[in-house]
Design an enzyme around this catalytic site. Structure first.
Site, PDB file in Angstrom:
ATOM      1  N   CYS A 115     -18.460  21.729  21.402  1.00  0.00           N
ATOM      2  CA  CYS A 115     -17.706  21.588  20.147  1.00  0.00           C
ATOM      3  C   CYS A 115     -17.852  22.811  19.251  1.00  0.00           C
ATOM      4  CB  CYS A 115     -18.140  20.330  19.415  1.00  0.00           C
ATOM      5  SG  CYS A 115     -17.806  18.872  20.392  1.00  0.00           S
ATOM      6  N   HIS A 256     -16.028  20.418  12.300  1.00  0.00           N
ATOM      7  CA  HIS A 256     -15.648  19.856  13.601  1.00  0.00           C
ATOM      8  C   HIS A 256     -15.302  18.379  13.418  1.00  0.00           C
ATOM      9  CE1 HIS A 256     -15.462  18.854  17.727  1.00  0.00           C
ATOM     10  NE2 HIS A 256     -16.532  18.102  17.697  1.00  0.00           N
ATOM     11  N   ASN A 286     -11.446  13.669  18.826  1.00  0.00           N
ATOM     12  CA  ASN A 286     -12.283  14.859  19.028  1.00  0.00           C
ATOM     13  C   ASN A 286     -11.728  15.667  20.210  1.00  0.00           C
ATOM     14  OD1 ASN A 286     -14.283  16.719  19.559  1.00  0.00           O
ATOM     15  ND2 ASN A 286     -15.962  15.236  19.606  1.00  0.00           N
TER      16      ASN A 286
HETATM   17  O1  UT7 Z   1     -18.348  16.332  19.439  1.00  0.00           O
HETATM   18  C1  UT7 Z   1     -19.501  16.042  20.119  1.00  0.00           C
HETATM   19  C2  UT7 Z   1     -20.446  15.418  19.230  1.00  0.00           C
HETATM   20  N1  UT7 Z   1     -20.332  13.979  19.295  1.00  0.00           N
HETATM   21  C3  UT7 Z   1     -20.529  13.293  18.220  1.00  0.00           C
HETATM   22  O2  UT7 Z   1     -20.679  13.868  17.158  1.00  0.00           O
HETATM   23  C4  UT7 Z   1     -20.589  11.791  18.316  1.00  0.00           C
HETATM   24  C5  UT7 Z   1     -21.702  11.280  17.458  1.00  0.00           C
HETATM   25  N2  UT7 Z   1     -21.850   9.834  17.498  1.00  0.00           N
HETATM   26  C6  UT7 Z   1     -20.957   8.969  17.008  1.00  0.00           C
HETATM   27  O3  UT7 Z   1     -19.905   9.377  16.529  1.00  0.00           O
HETATM   28  C7  UT7 Z   1     -21.293   7.492  16.991  1.00  0.00           C
HETATM   29  O4  UT7 Z   1     -22.637   7.317  17.342  1.00  0.00           O
HETATM   30  C8  UT7 Z   1     -20.399   6.641  17.929  1.00  0.00           C
HETATM   31  C9  UT7 Z   1     -18.995   6.573  17.367  1.00  0.00           C
HETATM   32  C10 UT7 Z   1     -20.379   7.264  19.313  1.00  0.00           C
HETATM   33  C11 UT7 Z   1     -20.924   5.216  18.005  1.00  0.00           C
HETATM   34  O5  UT7 Z   1     -21.018   4.652  16.716  1.00  0.00           O
HETATM   35  P1  UT7 Z   1     -22.332   3.844  16.292  1.00  0.00           P
HETATM   36  O6  UT7 Z   1     -22.081   3.359  14.920  1.00  0.00           O
HETATM   37  O7  UT7 Z   1     -23.500   4.747  16.527  1.00  0.00           O
HETATM   38  O8  UT7 Z   1     -22.295   2.613  17.272  1.00  0.00           O
HETATM   39  P2  UT7 Z   1     -23.363   2.186  18.376  1.00  0.00           P
HETATM   40  O9  UT7 Z   1     -23.341   3.105  19.532  1.00  0.00           O
HETATM   41  O10 UT7 Z   1     -24.662   1.906  17.708  1.00  0.00           O
HETATM   42  O11 UT7 Z   1     -22.767   0.802  18.798  1.00  0.00           O
HETATM   43  C12 UT7 Z   1     -22.725  -0.315  17.911  1.00  0.00           C
HETATM   44  C13 UT7 Z   1     -22.111  -1.490  18.634  1.00  0.00           C
HETATM   45  C14 UT7 Z   1     -22.759  -1.746  19.998  1.00  0.00           C
HETATM   46  O12 UT7 Z   1     -22.781  -3.140  20.193  1.00  0.00           O
HETATM   47  P3  UT7 Z   1     -24.134  -3.989  19.919  1.00  0.00           P
HETATM   48  O13 UT7 Z   1     -25.166  -3.395  20.837  1.00  0.00           O
HETATM   49  O14 UT7 Z   1     -24.434  -3.786  18.483  1.00  0.00           O
HETATM   50  O15 UT7 Z   1     -23.729  -5.377  20.281  1.00  0.00           O
HETATM   51  C15 UT7 Z   1     -21.800  -1.141  20.969  1.00  0.00           C
HETATM   52  O16 UT7 Z   1     -21.853  -1.754  22.230  1.00  0.00           O
HETATM   53  O17 UT7 Z   1     -20.744  -1.226  18.897  1.00  0.00           O
HETATM   54  C16 UT7 Z   1     -20.483  -1.397  20.296  1.00  0.00           C
HETATM   55  N3  UT7 Z   1     -19.449  -0.455  20.688  1.00  0.00           N
HETATM   56  C17 UT7 Z   1     -18.142  -0.754  20.617  1.00  0.00           C
HETATM   57  N4  UT7 Z   1     -17.495  -1.863  20.224  1.00  0.00           N
HETATM   58  C18 UT7 Z   1     -16.141  -1.835  20.263  1.00  0.00           C
HETATM   59  C19 UT7 Z   1     -19.595   0.819  21.133  1.00  0.00           C
HETATM   60  N5  UT7 Z   1     -18.386   1.345  21.363  1.00  0.00           N
HETATM   61  C20 UT7 Z   1     -17.473   0.404  21.052  1.00  0.00           C
HETATM   62  C21 UT7 Z   1     -16.065   0.359  21.065  1.00  0.00           C
HETATM   63  N6  UT7 Z   1     -15.450  -0.770  20.664  1.00  0.00           N
HETATM   64  N7  UT7 Z   1     -15.315   1.415  21.450  1.00  0.00           N
END
Ligand code: UT7
Length: 335
Positions: A115, A256, A286
């Site tokens: 990125c 970014h 992204n």
């Molecule tokens: O450019 C490269 C750099 N990349 C980044 O900067 C990405 C950085 N990270 C992020 O943007 C975030 O961490 C994510 C968007 C990837 C995830 O968001 P989060 O708030 O950290 O969610 P999480 O991974 O903690 O997941 C929360 C819940 C989980 O369910 P439980 O375990 O709480 O029941 C996931 O399974 O949300 C669930 N989940 C989803 N639910 C519906 C994860 N992805 C999805 C989805 N739809 N697409």
């Protein structure tokens, strides 16, 4: 002896026509428009048709740049192509673009900075102008992220899209500032949080790597999130302090575009107002190396930035890699 300065003399971008909304994704993976938008700020992303690769998107963006600048491709000296999704490992996508646009006198290479790839490439291209080695350098950021994401993994497949942006770098005129400064960093200990395990020399592609889905993006989102907020905010402030420029004097901050919550947290830390910030993650998600030049291109086209405006670019991504570039926009008549 001081080196001459480099400036961006034209910018453009290219996006595939096909739009994939959150609701489209929810048809085949367990997610919803509400979850994706609330957690990331993404509404839709663009996706290439089969057979369209990073060099195609990059070449289209590059052709538009040359048209805007009104020069022939044969005048280009160098092509720096930032991507994590090159058409192939080799030849480089820079060579493929060179042929596609007819830049008969240019040499070029690919640069892997994830990125932060566009910022790494912009700083690299700037050196060739500053030293006097070259007069016209094309810097391209292009990625076809949909070629390396697992559409069965809701945690990653909703985050990315395809696109390309490109700029032309040339020597600045007397009194112009152009590219003022850059700060670039990397920390390999972050590599474990965002990577594609297979396809390289460590895990060459095999039936097994494909069955284990090792040829897709793997991410520990929470860890990347945490480092991204701090990394982007700190490196942005550092370049402002170093150049004694007040944050209020930044006309446009182009971070970014990985997650709207990362952008908001970073700008809150820096004390920036949202009106100073470029955001298009809602429309394109992204696009890795392409997010920053696409934002810059849209800002120039909409006249959101004008001659003499200070623009601050900042990125954070896999590697970890991160960085900031401070520039003064020097174009008026072209846009
Ligand atoms: O450019 C490269 C750099 N990349 C980044 O900067 C990405 C950085 N990270 C992020 O943007 C975030 O961490 C994510 C968007 C990837 C995830 O968001 P989060 O708030 O950290 O969610 P999480 O991974 O903690 O997941 C929360 C819940 C989980 O369910 P439980 O375990 O709480 O029941 C996931 O399974 O949300 C669930 N989940 C989803 N639910 C519906 C994860 N992805 C999805 C989805 N739809 N697409």
């Amino acid at each position: 002896m001081s080196l001459r300065r480099a400036k961006i003399t034209a910018v453009s971008h290219h996006l595939p026509e096909r739009r994939v909304t959150n609701t489209d994704l929810a048809k085949f993976v367990d997610t919803s428009d509400e979850w994706i938008f609330n957690r990331t700020g993404i509404r839709e992303r663009r996706m290439v048709d089969k057979g369209v690769a990073a060099s195609d998107l990059g070449a289209s963006a590059a052709k538009k740049v040359l048209e805007k600048r009104g020069i022939d491709a044969s005048e280009v000296d160098l092509i720096v192509f930032a991507t994590v999704t090159p058409d192939m490992f080799f030849p480089s996508s820079a060579c493929l673009v060179q042929q596609k646009i007819g830049a008969s006198k240019a040499w070029g290479f690919d640069l892997s900075g994830a990125c932060s790839g566009f910022l790494y490439a912009l700083a690299t291209g700037t050196q060739f102008i500053q030293t006097g080695a070259h007069q016209k350098v094309l810097v391209i950021g292009a990625d076809v992220m949909t070629s390396i994401i697992n559409f069965e993994d809701r945690a990653t497949c909703v985050l990315f899209g395809d696109g390309a942006g490109a700029v032309l770098l040339e020597p600045a005129e007397d009194g112009e500032k152009g590219i003022l400064d850059f700060i670039l960093r990397s920390d390999g200990s972050g590599g474990q949080f965002l990577y594609m395990p297979a396809g390289g020399s460590l895990n060459p592609s095999s039936v097994e790597t494909v069955q284990k889905k090792m040829h897709y993006v793997h991410q520990d989102g929470k860890n990347v999130f945490k480092f991204a907020v701090r990394g982007m905010a700190e490196i942005s402030q550092e370049i402002l302090d170093k150049n004694q420029i007040n944050i209020k004097d930044i006309k446009l901050y182009i971070p970014h575009q990985a997650n709207m919550r990362i952008i908001k947290a970073a700008i809150d830390r820096m004390g920036l107002d949202e009106s100073q910030v470029a955001i298009n993650i809602d429309r394109y998600a992204n696009t890795t190396a392409a997010t920053i030049p696409i934002c810059l291109s849209e800002a120039a086209e909409s006249k959101r930035i004008k001659k003499n405006d200070y623009v601050l670019l900042a990125s954070f991504g896999a590697g970890f890699t991160w960085g900031s570039i401070l520039l003064r926009w020097e174009n008026e008549e072209l846009y």
